[in-house]
Design a protein around this motif. Structure first.
Motif, PDB file in Angstrom:
ATOM      1  N   LEU A  57      33.760  44.024  50.843  1.00 15.20           N
ATOM      2  CA  LEU A  57      34.030  44.227  49.424  1.00 15.20           C
ATOM      3  C   LEU A  57      34.826  45.503  49.186  1.00 15.20           C
ATOM      4  N   ALA A  58      34.529  46.554  49.935  1.00 15.15           N
ATOM      5  CA  ALA A  58      35.271  47.804  49.776  1.00 15.15           C
ATOM      6  C   ALA A  58      36.750  47.597  50.087  1.00 15.15           C
ATOM      7  N   ASN A  59      37.037  46.818  51.126  1.00 21.71           N
ATOM      8  CA  ASN A  59      38.437  46.531  51.471  1.00 21.71           C
ATOM      9  C   ASN A  59      39.116  45.724  50.367  1.00 21.71           C
ATOM     10  N   LEU A  60      38.417  44.736  49.829  1.00 23.44           N
ATOM     11  CA  LEU A  60      38.987  43.924  48.756  1.00 23.44           C
ATOM     12  C   LEU A  60      39.210  44.748  47.493  1.00 23.44           C
ATOM     13  N   LEU A  61      38.301  45.654  47.211  1.00 26.09           N
ATOM     14  CA  LEU A  61      38.454  46.520  46.043  1.00 26.09           C
ATOM     15  C   LEU A  61      39.664  47.442  46.200  1.00 26.09           C
ATOM     16  N   GLU A  62      39.892  47.911  47.408  1.00 29.33           N
ATOM     17  CA  GLU A  62      41.080  48.731  47.651  1.00 29.33           C
ATOM     18  C   GLU A  62      42.353  47.911  47.450  1.00 29.33           C
ATOM     19  N   GLU A  63      42.312  46.649  47.829  1.00 30.20           N
ATOM     20  CA  GLU A  63      43.468  45.772  47.612  1.00 30.20           C
ATOM     21  C   GLU A  63      43.713  45.571  46.118  1.00 30.20           C
ATOM     22  N   ILE A  64      42.626  45.408  45.363  1.00 30.36           N
ATOM     23  CA  ILE A  64      42.761  45.261  43.908  1.00 30.36           C
ATOM     24  C   ILE A  64      43.321  46.546  43.302  1.00 30.36           C
ATOM     25  N   ARG A  65      42.827  47.674  43.776  1.00 27.55           N
ATOM     26  CA  ARG A  65      43.336  48.958  43.280  1.00 27.55           C
ATOM     27  C   ARG A  65      44.847  49.052  43.471  1.00 27.55           C
ATOM     28  N   GLU A  66      45.304  48.620  44.640  1.00 24.26           N
ATOM     29  CA  GLU A  66      46.738  48.669  44.940  1.00 24.26           C
ATOM     30  C   GLU A  66      47.512  47.697  44.053  1.00 24.26           C
ATOM     31  N   GLN A  67      46.951  46.520  43.799  1.00 26.18           N
ATOM     32  CA  GLN A  67      47.627  45.527  42.958  1.00 26.18           C
ATOM     33  C   GLN A  67      47.845  46.034  41.534  1.00 26.18           C
TER      34      GLN A  67
END
Length: 211
Positions: A57-67
Motif C-alpha cells: 500500500l505504501a508503494n501504491l500511495l507513492e504512485e498516487i502521490r506522483e500522479q
C-alpha cells in the motif's frame, strides 16, 4: 421445487483476487478523497480485508502521490496518516468562494504553545518559569479545545501536576509526520500560516524559550 438462493457470503466473489494495481489505486483515491481526516495505512488496509501488506500500500500511495504531482491537489503524509489537500498556492482562489476570517490567538497562547511544542512534556509550572508570568487555565483550555495539546500524564512530584504535550492533530495542521520534524522556532509562524486549515496564526518567539 424452488431453488434456494445461496447465502450472501457464498455468492460474493473474492474481490481482492481480481483487483489490478490500477483498481487498487482507484479505491485508495476514493477513500482518501471522501474522508475528512487523514487515514493511516492500517486503516487503508481494511479496504482490502487486510490482504494487502503495508509495504504494498505504501508503494501504491507513492504512485498516487506522483500522479497528482502536477495537480492543484496533493497527497501528503502527516502524523495521523495520508490525506489529500489543496496546494497552498490554490488557497487564495478558493477563499474567494468562501471568505473566512482566520482566528487570531493572543501572544500568551502562542508562546505557551511554542514552549509545549519545543520542551514537551511540560507542566504548567514549567511554562510559567520559562515565560516569567502566570499561565491562566483559559490558555491551556483553548489549546486543548483546539486539539493542539493534551495532558499525557503527571510529574512524580508533590501535587502531581499534569504534563502537557502536543497532539497528532497539531502535527497534522503543520503537515508534519513527527515531532522530530519541527522546524527551528523562527520558522513556526510560516508553517502555521501554510497549515492544512490555512489559519494564519501570528506566532512570536517566547521571551525565554531557550531555542
Amino acid at each position: 421445487m424452488s431453488v434456494q438462493s445461496m447465502p450472501p457470503e457464498y455468492s460474493q466473489p473474492e474481490v481482492q483476487d481480481s483487483l489490478s494495481p490500477a483498481k487498487t489505486r482507484q479505491i485508495l483515491e476514493v477513500a482518501l478523497l471522501t474522508t475528512q481526516e487523514p487515514l493511516p495505512v492500517s486503516e487503508l488496509r481494511k479496504l482490502f480485508n487486510n490482504e494487502l501488506s503495508a509495504a504494498v500500500l505504501a508503494n501504491l500511495l507513492e504512485e498516487i502521490r506522483e500522479q497528482w504531482r502536477d495537480s492543484g491537489i496533493e497527497l501528503v503524509t502527516v502524523a495521523s496518516g495520508w490525506r489529500f489537500q489543496t496546494k497552498a498556492e490554490m488557497q487564495p482562489y478558493l477563499e474567494r468562494l468562501t471568505p473566512q476570517k482566520a482566528p487570531r490567538y493572543s501572544r500568551a497562547i502562542l508562546e505557551t504553545l511554542a514552549i509545549i511544542a519545543y520542551r514537551q512534556p511540560v507542566t504548567r509550572g514549567d511554562i510559567e518559569e520559562i515565560r516569567g508570568v502566570g499561565v491562566s487555565s483559559s490558555i491551556l483550555k483553548t489549546l486543548v479545545a483546539r486539539g493542539w495539546i493534551e495532558a499525557v500524564g503527571h510529574r512524580n512530584v508533590p501535587g502531581k501536576p499534569e504534563l502537557f504535550a502536543t497532539t497528532a492533530h497539531f502535527l497534522d495542521d503543520l503537515n508534519l509526520r513527527s515531532i522530530e520534524e519541527l522546524p527551528p522556532l523562527e520558522e513556526m509562524k510560516s508553517l502555521l500560516e501554510s497549515g492544512s486549515e490555512n489559519e494564519h496564526l501570528p506566532l512570536e518567539q517566547p521571551e525565554a524559550s531557550g531555542h
